[in-house]
Design an enzyme around this catalytic site. Structure first.
Site, PDB file in Angstrom:
ATOM      1  N   ILE A 219       1.002  -1.198   0.124  1.00 43.51           N
ATOM      2  CA  ILE A 219      -0.041   0.060   0.091  1.00 43.51           C
ATOM      3  C   ILE A 219       1.024   1.359  -0.027  1.00 43.51           C
ATOM      4  O   ILE A 219       2.000   1.300   0.820  1.00 43.51           O
ATOM      5  CB  ILE A 219      -0.795  -0.064   1.428  1.00 43.51           C
ATOM      6  N   SER A 220       0.731   2.294  -0.756  1.00 41.43           N
ATOM      7  CA  SER A 220       1.486   3.361  -1.128  1.00 41.43           C
ATOM      8  C   SER A 220       1.350   4.377  -0.028  1.00 41.43           C
ATOM      9  O   SER A 220       0.453   4.213   0.955  1.00 41.43           O
ATOM     10  CB  SER A 220       1.100   4.311  -2.103  1.00 41.43           C
TER      11      SER A 220
END
Ligand code: SAH
Length: 277
Positions: free
Chosen positions: A123-124
């Site tokens: 997940i960024s």
């Protein structure tokens, strides 16, 4: 429905009908024979109370009791880092990122860090999500029209996007993550978010043209299918390694006279891969 003055074609009051169920990708060389299943994120909902209970029990004290305060602090940090779009900041403040990470990582959910989500994907960082969303919505009247996200992952960015757009189609090539996102999003009831399982390299032609396209995985080029599926006036934001300098954030606008590309700051995203797994 009224049309919004100055809005993009995809955001007008006469939206193209949604693709019928089950949707199927156009069969191109990459997607040949690959079926795409489409699911609405709030389909067959368990009671939200049940979803909340199982989730909250995984939260360490301090995050679970007042996660809104932790998110507000994250939003202040995002603003200090240069994110200025008020509705993007609001959406980042509204979506509970801690719901999308494993229980062992919950205490890091609001730090500006990327986190593993399984199957080798991440997940960024909140700052990167907010930056890309800010670029995507740029000077548009919100909510935007129809937007395509490539790389659903755990579904976090899709949930934020859904607060900024009328309709979001999010496609994931890994069945395990597609299923995970569906399960994580179900209790949130996001009726304008449609999850697709398939190869996003070919976009999702049934929903085109898009007011926006955003990718969370980067290849050596921006696939032609994506720019083809962009509405005139629409914008694409994606990581890509266009030269020798490594991966950068790329913004492509489809203007009435053609495509206009900007290559922005270096970024580090997982690879864009073809096919499904
Ligand atoms: N936005 C996501 C980030 C996920 S990481 C989130 O909030 O969690 C990027 C995702 O892109 C990975 O899950 C990876 O499997 C997916 N991906 C890579 N190539 C793809 C493709 N061709 N089609 C669809 N998804 C792809």
């Amino acid at each position: 429905m009224k049309s919004t003055p100055g809005a993009l074609p995809g955001a007008t009051g006469v939206p193209k009908p949604r693709p019928s169920f089950p949707a199927r990708l156009d069969t191109g060389p990459v997607a040949a024979g690959v079926g795409v299943t489409r699911e609405i994120a709030n389909k067959s909902m368990p009671s939200s109370a049940a979803g909340k209970k199982s989730f909250d029990s995984a939260l360490p004290v301090g995050v679970g009791l007042d996660s809104s305060a932790v998110r507000a602090a994250m939003v202040r940090k995002l603003a200090a880092m240069g994110i200025s779009h008020s509705q993007v900041l609001q959406a980042m403040g509204d979506v509970e990122r801690h719901r999308f990470v494993d229980s062992a990582l919950v205490n890091q959910a609001y730090e500006d860090t990327s986190l593993p989500i399984g199957l080798g994907q991440t997940i960024s960082k909140p700052n990167v999500v907010a930056r890309m969303l800010e670029l995507l919505v740029h000077n548009q009247t919100l909510p935007m029209g129809r937007v395509l996200e490539i790389g659903t992952g755990c579904g976090y960015q899709a949930a934020v996007l859904a607060r900024l757009c009328r309709e979001v189609y999010s496609i994931e090539r890994l069945k395990g993550l597609h299923d995970k996102a569906r399960d994580l999003l179900r209790p949130l009831r996001v009726p304008n978010l449609h999850l697709l399982f398939g190869d996003g390299m070919v976009g999702f032609v049934e929903g085109a043209p898009y007011a926006g396209i955003i990718a969370a995985a980067g290849g050596d080029a921006v696939p032609r299918a994506w720019t083809d599926q962009l509405a005139v006036g629409g914008r694409l934001v994606a990581p890509a390694s266009l030269g020798t300098a490594g991966q950068s954030l790329v913004v492509i606008d489809r203007t009435p006279t053609g495509l206009v590309q900007q290559v922005l700051e270096p970024v580090q995203f997982v690879p864009l891969k073809s096919g499904i797994a």
